[in-house]
Design an enzyme around this catalytic site. Structure first.
Site: not given
Ligand code: AMP
Ligand code: ZN
Length: 112
Positions: A87, A100, A102, A29-31, A96
């Site tokens: 993204n 990944h 979404h 799950r996204d935080i 990140v």
């Molecule tokens: P992006 O902008 O596509 O790189 O998305 C990164 C996503 O990772 C964002 O929606 C953050 O909320 C999510 N995120 C970052 N760190 C964590 C974590 N430790 N656990 C879960 N989700 C995370």
């Protein structure tokens, strides 16, 4: 990768709410959820970005999309549908740098 937040989750060195796992993929799950259901699907192997993908990475990234299908079925969205978003790079909103997908579901999709 020691300095990668998602590699640490894959290695179980950081906590996460895991929703799906197989030999190639982990989903958690996204935080900071941006939809009622917001799950991130990552290849277990570190690939920084679509922009850094090589032909040999196609299987791992494709497995993330297959995992999205499994998640959609497990969570009851197979008929209703969901949105997948990747993204890519700074102007694509990537924060990140571990590829990944979404998985966003449970809300009305709007825009592109
Ligand atoms: P992006 O902008 O596509 O790189 O998305 C990164 C996503 O990772 C964002 O929606 C953050 O909320 C999510 N995120 C970052 N760190 C964590 C974590 N430790 N656990 C879960 N989700 C995370
Ligand atoms: Zn990583």
């Amino acid at each position: 990768m020691k300095d990668c937040a998602f590699c640490r989750i894959v290695a179980r060195e950081s906590p996460a709410d895991i929703e799906y796992e197989d030999d190639a993929v982990l989903a958690f799950r996204d935080i900071y959820p941006k939809a009622p259901v917001h799950v991130l699907i990552v290849p277990k192997r570190h690939i920084p970005s679509v922009m850094a993908m090589e032909p040999g990475d196609a299987e791992a990234v494709g497995r993330c999309v297959l995992a999205a299908r499994a998640l959609g079925e497990a969570k009851g969205f197979a008929a209703r549908g969901y949105r997948l978003r990747v993204n890519c790079g700074p102007e694509g909103g990537q924060v990140v740098y571990h590829v990944h997908v979404h998985f966003l579901a449970g809300g009305r999709a709007s825009g592109a």
